[in-house]
Motif scaffolding. Structure first.
Motif, short mmCIF file in Angstrom:
data_model
loop_
_atom_site.label_atom_id
_atom_site.label_comp_id
_atom_site.label_asym_id
_atom_site.label_seq_id
_atom_site.Cartn_x
_atom_site.Cartn_y
_atom_site.Cartn_z
N THR A 4 0.85 -1.19 0.00
CA THR A 4 0.00 0.00 0.00
C THR A 4 0.88 1.24 0.00
N GLY A 5 0.30 2.35 -0.39
CA GLY A 5 1.02 3.61 -0.35
C GLY A 5 2.01 3.80 -1.48
N ILE A 6 1.91 3.01 -2.56
CA ILE A 6 2.80 3.19 -3.71
C ILE A 6 1.96 3.43 -4.95
N GLU A 7 2.55 4.04 -5.96
CA GLU A 7 1.86 4.28 -7.22
C GLU A 7 1.82 2.99 -8.04
N GLU A 8 0.82 2.89 -8.91
CA GLU A 8 0.66 1.68 -9.71
C GLU A 8 1.84 1.48 -10.65
N ARG A 9 2.45 2.57 -11.11
CA ARG A 9 3.61 2.42 -11.98
C ARG A 9 4.78 1.82 -11.20
N THR A 10 4.92 2.20 -9.94
CA THR A 10 5.97 1.63 -9.10
C THR A 10 5.71 0.14 -8.88
N ARG A 11 4.46 -0.21 -8.66
CA ARG A 11 4.10 -1.62 -8.47
C ARG A 11 4.46 -2.43 -9.72
N GLU A 12 4.18 -1.87 -10.90
CA GLU A 12 4.51 -2.57 -12.13
C GLU A 12 6.02 -2.70 -12.30
N ASP A 13 6.77 -1.67 -11.88
CA ASP A 13 8.24 -1.76 -11.94
C ASP A 13 8.75 -2.90 -11.06
N TYR A 14 8.17 -3.04 -9.87
CA TYR A 14 8.56 -4.13 -8.97
C TYR A 14 8.25 -5.50 -9.60
N HIS A 15 7.07 -5.61 -10.20
CA HIS A 15 6.71 -6.88 -10.84
C HIS A 15 7.68 -7.22 -11.97
N ARG A 16 8.12 -6.21 -12.70
CA ARG A 16 9.06 -6.45 -13.79
C ARG A 16 10.40 -6.97 -13.25
N GLU A 17 10.84 -6.40 -12.14
CA GLU A 17 12.09 -6.87 -11.52
C GLU A 17 11.97 -8.34 -11.13
N LYS A 33 3.32 12.55 -13.45
CA LYS A 33 3.63 11.13 -13.37
C LYS A 33 3.25 10.48 -14.70
N LYS A 34 3.92 9.36 -15.01
CA LYS A 34 3.57 8.61 -16.20
C LYS A 34 2.89 7.32 -15.78
N ALA A 35 1.68 7.12 -16.30
CA ALA A 35 0.92 5.93 -15.94
C ALA A 35 1.56 4.70 -16.55
N LYS A 36 1.38 3.55 -15.88
CA LYS A 36 1.89 2.30 -16.43
C LYS A 36 1.12 1.94 -17.69
N LYS A 37 1.67 1.06 -18.50
CA LYS A 37 1.02 0.66 -19.74
C LYS A 37 -0.32 0.01 -19.44
N GLY A 38 -1.31 0.44 -20.18
CA GLY A 38 -2.65 -0.11 -19.99
C GLY A 38 -3.50 0.74 -19.07
N ALA A 39 -2.87 1.62 -18.25
CA ALA A 39 -3.63 2.51 -17.37
C ALA A 39 -3.52 3.92 -17.92
N ARG A 40 -4.67 4.56 -18.13
CA ARG A 40 -4.72 5.90 -18.70
C ARG A 40 -4.01 5.95 -20.06
N GLY A 41 -3.89 4.81 -20.70
CA GLY A 41 -3.24 4.76 -21.99
C GLY A 41 -1.76 5.05 -21.93
N GLY A 42 -1.14 4.92 -20.75
CA GLY A 42 0.28 5.23 -20.62
C GLY A 42 0.55 6.71 -20.63
N ALA A 43 -0.48 7.54 -20.43
CA ALA A 43 -0.33 8.99 -20.51
C ALA A 43 0.21 9.55 -19.21
N PHE A 44 0.50 10.85 -19.22
CA PHE A 44 0.97 11.54 -18.02
C PHE A 44 -0.24 12.07 -17.24
N TYR A 45 -0.08 12.11 -15.94
CA TYR A 45 -1.13 12.64 -15.08
C TYR A 45 -0.48 13.33 -13.88
#
Length: 419
Positions: A88-101, A265-277
């Motif tokens: 908890t307390g992390i951005e979805e893009r960070t979560r995806e980065d962890y999964h990639r590792e 921030k840049k959204a992960k792929k598939g979320a917000r189309g990978g756009a900035f928010y």
């Protein structure tokens, strides 16, 4: 009798395959590959000793597998995935980065049992030696077995190794804190990691004032020049400066300031189309109040005249927020290239303006804790690790201060002589 068949690869290395008829004549052919001839020979003897049967306790492709030490034991990648999903307390893009590792690098983790055979790593069987072997494998990388000129997995730099090890440390710690407990010790605790500063090439580029001026004069777009001046003059991150709104500025009173409350921030792929928010700044301490100089106040007043409170302070040609790729490729790179052609000896990145700001503050004798607050670093250790080497310019001041104190002789009167 089992036999050994040698197979050579294109790169000159070889594999050794042990083959036998399961149970003898009339049985089906079975085989097991090995990377060296000695291991293949040892396994051949085991097959022969077991009457042309798989040795007891041997799992095909895995070796002698020890029984699980805990009913909750699972492969390390599975446990890591569940751990990251529950953070908890992390951005979805960070979560995806962890999964990639986990997908790309935790798969390299192996457990070497007492018999010397390698087995898949689990959350319970992982040892300190296994982690050390993994760190070394990350440093060395892995060549493509079919083409020695290509990499299957490229060597990791010291910082990447440290980041991945830190993630593994937290995952193993979670297994220790679990209920019921899965581990009694953290096997990552005593790992000796490669030095992060063990690079031949310096990662950061620091510009002298005249060097920055030589780049700035090549920026013909006044809006782009204003943004570059702001970045090097405040040390703000790109995502913070370009997310600054008119309502964030206080340009009146004795202490004019800019309030940093958001960043791109840049959204992960598939979320917000990978756009900035727009989201919160990088860390909790990145939410800060930045004192502005008179020159910056004058610039800000000029830029926000006639704008609404929710408008961006720094705007691209169409009035919207700047995008990093557009600014970098169309404004920054051409200016740097032109300056280099005229004799500039450095090729700074855009983020080096933040490093340059720090270098100027240190040259002006600003203490590191004050710089930490200005940059929004979560820890003073981050500031010290990145910029501590620049403080060497204070050595003369330190020596003078020590001499002023220690150079005064201590009065001898009233002291008892010790015999």
């Amino acid at each position: 009798m089992a036999t050994i068949r040698k197979r050579e690869r294109k790169d000159g290395s070889a594999t050794y395959q042990v083959r036998w008829l399961q149970g003898g004549r009339g049985g089906t052919w079975e085989s097991e590959p090995f990377g060296d001839e000695d291991s293949a020979e040892q396994f051949k003897k085991l097959v022969d000793a077991h009457g042309q049967q798989w040795p007891h306790g041997w799992i095909k492709g895995r070796g002698f597998v020890e029984p699980d030490t805990h009913p909750g034991d699972v492969p390390i990648a599975d446990y890591a995935t569940r751990y990251i999903d529950r953070l908890t307390g992390i951005e979805e893009r960070t979560r995806e980065d962890y999964h990639r590792e986990v997908r790309l690098h935790f798969s390299v983790l192996k457990h070497t049992g007492p018999s010397g055979q390698q087995q898949p790593a689990t959350i319970c069987n992982l040892t300190q030696d296994d982690v050390t072997d993994w760190v070394r494998a990350e440093e060395a990388g892995e060549r493509d077995p079919d083409d020695a000129e290509k990499w299957k997995r490229r060597p990791a730099d010291p910082k990447s190794v440290a980041n991945r090890h830190g993630l593994l440390f937290c995952i193993v710690q979670a297994a220790m804190d679990a209920d019921p407990q899965l581990r009694t010790a953290n096997c990552c605790k005593r790992t000796k990691l490669p030095r992060v500063d063990n690079h031949v090439q310096e990662e950061m580029t620091f510009l002298e004032r005249e060097e920055y001026r030589r780049i700035a004069v090549e920026m013909t777009d006044p809006d782009a020049r204003d943004l570059a001046d702001w970045l090097v003059g405040t040390g703000m991150r790109w995502g913070e400066a370009t997310a600054l709104k008119v309502s964030d500025l206080n340009l009146t009173g004795e202490r004019p300031s800019a309030s940093i409350q958001r960043a791109w921030k840049k959204a992960k792929k598939g979320a917000r189309g990978g756009a900035f928010y727009l989201g919160p700044p990088k860390t909790q301490k990145a939410r800060r109040l930045l004192r502005l100089s008179p020159v910056q106040v004058d610039m800000a007043r000029r830029l926000v005249t006639g704008l609404k409170p929710d408008d961006y302070v720094f705007r691209a040609a169409m009035g919207g927020a700047w995008r990093h790729a557009n600014f970098y490729n169309r404004k920054w790179l051409p200016a740097v290239k032109a300056a280099v052609e005229k004799g500039l000896p450095k090729r700074p990145r855009l983020h080096d303006l933040r490093h340059t700001h720090v270098a100027w503050l240190i040259a002006a004798r600003i203490p590191l804790p004050a710089i930490q607050n200005r940059l929004g670093h979560e820890s003073i250790q981050t500031t010290v690790d990145r910029y501590g080497h620049l403080v060497q310019g204070l050595d003369d001041d330190i020596a003078t201060a020590v001499e002023a104190v220690m150079g005064v002789p201590v009065p001898r009167s009233g002291l008892r002589q010790v015999v």
